[in-house]
Design an enzyme around this catalytic site. Structure first.
Site, PDB file in Angstrom:
ATOM      1  N   HIS A 156      -9.621   1.071   4.862  1.00 45.22           N
ATOM      2  CA  HIS A 156      -8.354   1.356   5.553  1.00 45.22           C
ATOM      3  C   HIS A 156      -8.619   2.378   6.668  1.00 45.22           C
ATOM      4  O   HIS A 156      -9.422   3.304   6.491  1.00 45.22           O
ATOM      5  CB  HIS A 156      -7.335   1.909   4.549  1.00 45.22           C
ATOM      6  CG  HIS A 156      -5.948   1.929   5.090  1.00 45.22           C
ATOM      7  ND1 HIS A 156      -5.530   2.866   6.007  1.00 45.22           N
ATOM      8  CD2 HIS A 156      -4.884   1.116   4.876  1.00 45.22           C
ATOM      9  CE1 HIS A 156      -4.262   2.630   6.327  1.00 45.22           C
ATOM     10  NE2 HIS A 156      -3.846   1.569   5.649  1.00 45.22           N
ATOM     11  N   GLU A 206      -5.359  -4.834  10.782  1.00 45.25           N
ATOM     12  CA  GLU A 206      -4.410  -3.732  10.942  1.00 45.25           C
ATOM     13  C   GLU A 206      -4.779  -2.919  12.184  1.00 45.25           C
ATOM     14  O   GLU A 206      -5.579  -1.967  12.084  1.00 45.25           O
ATOM     15  CB  GLU A 206      -4.464  -2.808   9.721  1.00 45.25           C
ATOM     16  CG  GLU A 206      -4.105  -3.479   8.423  1.00 45.25           C
ATOM     17  CD  GLU A 206      -3.519  -2.476   7.436  1.00 45.25           C
ATOM     18  OE1 GLU A 206      -2.400  -2.711   6.981  1.00 45.25           O
ATOM     19  OE2 GLU A 206      -4.170  -1.455   7.150  1.00 45.25           O
ATOM     20  N   SER A 254       3.279  -1.639  10.650  1.00 46.14           N
ATOM     21  CA  SER A 254       4.726  -1.527  10.882  1.00 46.14           C
ATOM     22  C   SER A 254       5.487  -2.816  10.566  1.00 46.14           C
ATOM     23  O   SER A 254       6.439  -3.182  11.273  1.00 46.14           O
ATOM     24  CB  SER A 254       4.998  -1.077  12.324  1.00 46.14           C
ATOM     25  OG  SER A 254       4.485   0.221  12.531  1.00 46.14           O
ATOM     26  N   GLY A 296       2.664  -0.926   4.396  1.00 45.02           N
ATOM     27  CA  GLY A 296       2.520   0.475   4.018  1.00 45.02           C
ATOM     28  C   GLY A 296       3.869   1.127   3.790  1.00 45.02           C
ATOM     29  O   GLY A 296       4.499   0.946   2.739  1.00 45.02           O
ATOM     30  N   GLY A 297       4.344   1.854   4.779  1.00 43.72           N
ATOM     31  CA  GLY A 297       5.580   2.634   4.674  1.00 43.72           C
ATOM     32  C   GLY A 297       6.740   1.892   4.033  1.00 43.72           C
ATOM     33  O   GLY A 297       7.389   2.414   3.117  1.00 43.72           O
ATOM     34  N   GLY A 350       2.107   2.614  10.847  1.00 43.32           N
ATOM     35  CA  GLY A 350       3.039   3.739  10.678  1.00 43.32           C
ATOM     36  C   GLY A 350       3.709   4.208  11.952  1.00 43.32           C
ATOM     37  O   GLY A 350       4.297   5.283  11.979  1.00 43.32           O
ATOM     38  N   GLU A 365      -7.023   4.808   7.633  1.00 42.72           N
ATOM     39  CA  GLU A 365      -6.750   6.206   7.266  1.00 42.72           C
ATOM     40  C   GLU A 365      -7.941   6.808   6.514  1.00 42.72           C
ATOM     41  O   GLU A 365      -8.178   8.006   6.584  1.00 42.72           O
ATOM     42  CB  GLU A 365      -5.452   6.295   6.437  1.00 42.72           C
ATOM     43  CG  GLU A 365      -4.235   6.061   7.325  1.00 42.72           C
ATOM     44  CD  GLU A 365      -2.983   5.609   6.597  1.00 42.72           C
ATOM     45  OE1 GLU A 365      -2.960   5.626   5.355  1.00 42.72           O
ATOM     46  OE2 GLU A 365      -2.027   5.218   7.296  1.00 42.72           O
ATOM     47  N   ASN A 399       0.862  -1.181   0.000  1.00 42.18           N
ATOM     48  CA  ASN A 399       0.000   0.000   0.000  1.00 42.18           C
ATOM     49  C   ASN A 399       0.901   1.234   0.000  1.00 42.18           C
ATOM     50  O   ASN A 399       1.431   1.618   1.031  1.00 42.18           O
ATOM     51  CB  ASN A 399      -0.897  -0.010   1.246  1.00 42.18           C
ATOM     52  CG  ASN A 399      -1.710   1.262   1.373  1.00 42.18           C
ATOM     53  OD1 ASN A 399      -1.894   1.978   0.388  1.00 42.18           O
ATOM     54  ND2 ASN A 399      -2.205   1.537   2.572  1.00 42.18           N
ATOM     55  N   TRP A 400       1.056   1.816  -1.180  1.00 45.39           N
ATOM     56  CA  TRP A 400       1.974   2.958  -1.306  1.00 45.39           C
ATOM     57  C   TRP A 400       1.405   4.233  -0.673  1.00 45.39           C
ATOM     58  O   TRP A 400       2.106   5.233  -0.594  1.00 45.39           O
ATOM     59  CB  TRP A 400       2.277   3.236  -2.776  1.00 45.39           C
ATOM     60  CG  TRP A 400       3.138   2.209  -3.446  1.00 45.39           C
ATOM     61  CD1 TRP A 400       3.662   1.071  -2.883  1.00 45.39           C
ATOM     62  CD2 TRP A 400       3.597   2.230  -4.798  1.00 45.39           C
ATOM     63  NE1 TRP A 400       4.398   0.383  -3.808  1.00 45.39           N
ATOM     64  CE2 TRP A 400       4.379   1.078  -4.996  1.00 45.39           C
ATOM     65  CE3 TRP A 400       3.413   3.104  -5.864  1.00 45.39           C
ATOM     66  CZ2 TRP A 400       4.983   0.781  -6.209  1.00 45.39           C
ATOM     67  CZ3 TRP A 400       4.006   2.813  -7.079  1.00 45.39           C
ATOM     68  CH2 TRP A 400       4.787   1.656  -7.248  1.00 45.39           C
ATOM     69  N   LYS A 401       0.130   4.197  -0.329  1.00 44.05           N
ATOM     70  CA  LYS A 401      -0.542   5.398   0.200  1.00 44.05           C
ATOM     71  C   LYS A 401      -0.352   6.553  -0.802  1.00 44.05           C
ATOM     72  O   LYS A 401      -0.459   6.332  -2.002  1.00 44.05           O
ATOM     73  CB  LYS A 401      -0.023   5.763   1.584  1.00 44.05           C
ATOM     74  CG  LYS A 401      -0.006   4.568   2.534  1.00 44.05           C
ATOM     75  CD  LYS A 401       0.197   4.986   3.956  1.00 44.05           C
ATOM     76  CE  LYS A 401       0.516   3.779   4.810  1.00 44.05           C
ATOM     77  NZ  LYS A 401       0.117   3.946   6.191  1.00 44.05           N
TER      78      LYS A 401
HETATM   79  C1  PEP Z   1      -0.917   0.363   5.938  1.00 41.38           C
HETATM   80  O1  PEP Z   1      -0.916   1.503   5.491  1.00 41.38           O
HETATM   81  O2  PEP Z   1      -1.787  -0.429   5.614  1.00 41.38           O
HETATM   82  C2  PEP Z   1       0.150  -0.029   6.863  1.00 41.38           C
HETATM   83  C3  PEP Z   1       0.108  -1.196   7.428  1.00 41.38           C
HETATM   84  O3  PEP Z   1       1.140   0.900   7.055  1.00 41.38           O
HETATM   85  P1  PEP Z   1       2.561   0.637   7.756  1.00 41.38           P
HETATM   86  O4  PEP Z   1       3.117  -0.637   7.185  1.00 41.38           O
HETATM   87  O5  PEP Z   1       3.360   1.830   7.415  1.00 41.38           O
HETATM   88  O6  PEP Z   1       2.305   0.502   9.226  1.00 41.38           O
END
Ligand code: PEP
Length: 243
Positions: free
Chosen positions: A89, A161, A203, A224-225, A167, A91, A8-10
């Site tokens: 998600h 999640e 994370s 994500g990140g 994050g 966010e 997930n590049w966001k």
């Molecule tokens: C996400 O955005 O779905 C996520 C899990 O982010 P991160 O890996 O940065 O915690």
């Protein structure tokens, strides 16, 4: 068992040029990439092995389109060959997306033959009350989010999640993420006859992914990140492929 890896590049990277470099580096079998909408078509054109998906879709899908400025429909995504979509998600929930909207999106994705990846997970406040409270919260989210799912749907992907882990660098433990994965699978199987694959997200990085991957109830990862960091994601892919 092979683990699924969804990136997930966001809202990253900043330019199409960087997005193409990242896509080429991440282009591998069993890798699912979810770039921002604006890059979807260009990235699809350069991918040879990975599957491409979207980070969202709109909750209406009128046959001839509609007056929804700024929105992207399931039909549009399908027309360029999008295979999956991340929905619910945290966010997006934080931006005001409700379970009612998410359930409409899930139903539209299924009807449009785009695989939904439903994200669920509790806040830090809920988790502090204990894992049972978190499990009750997640059960309620699932009940609300799959309320309009077509009866014909027998398979689904859910990403557990926990919000406090996204994050923050503060990942869940593999044991409790696995406990939650079993819980999610049981709800979907017992109440909806749906066989779910459950991913963990929050994370995940190249240092902790191997420990999570040892858990047989965790079928993969939503990253994500770390997925928008070329070197880090390449290492993650290497680890996952070696399992
Ligand atoms: C996400 O955005 O779905 C996520 C899990 O982010 P991160 O890996 O940065 O915690």
């Amino acid at each position: 068992m092979k683990k699924l890896l969804i990136a997930n590049w966001k809202m990253k990277p900043k330019t199409l040029k960087e997005a193409i470099v990242l896509a080429k580096l991440s282009d591998d079998k069993d890798i699912y990439l979810a770039p921002p909408y604006i890059f979807l078509q260009s990235i699809k054109n350069v991918l040879k092995k990975a599957t491409i998906g979207a980070q969202d879709l709109f909750q209406e899908n009128p046959p001839k389109g509609g007056a929804f400025t700024g929105a992207v429909s399931a039909a549009m995504l399908k027309s360029i060959g999008i295979g999956f979509v991340i929905l619910g998600h945290s966010e997006r929930r934080a931006l005001g997306e409700t379970d009612v909207i998410i359930s409409k999106k899930i139903a539209i994705a299924c009807e449009s033959k785009i695989t939904p990846v439903l994200c669920v997970g509790e806040s830090e406040g809920i988790r502090k009350k204990g894992i049972e409270e978190a499990m009750r919260f997640v059960a309620e989210q699932i009940k609300n989010d799959v309320s309009s799912i077509p009866k014909t749907v027998k398979k689904m992907i859910v990403a557990y999640e926990p919000i406090w882990a996204i994050g923050t660098g503060n990942n869940d433990t593999p044991e409790s993420a696995s406990q939650m994965a079993r819980h999610i699978k049981k709800i979907l199987s017992d109440q909806y006859s749906i066989k779910a694959k459950v991913l963990y997200g929050g994370s995940v990085n190249s240092k902790n992914i191997s420990e999570f991957a040892k858990e047989s109830d965790i079928d993969g990862f939503l990253v994500g990140g770390a997925s928008a960091d070329p070197k880090e994601f390449k290492t993650i892919i290497k680890i996952i492929k070696s399992i």
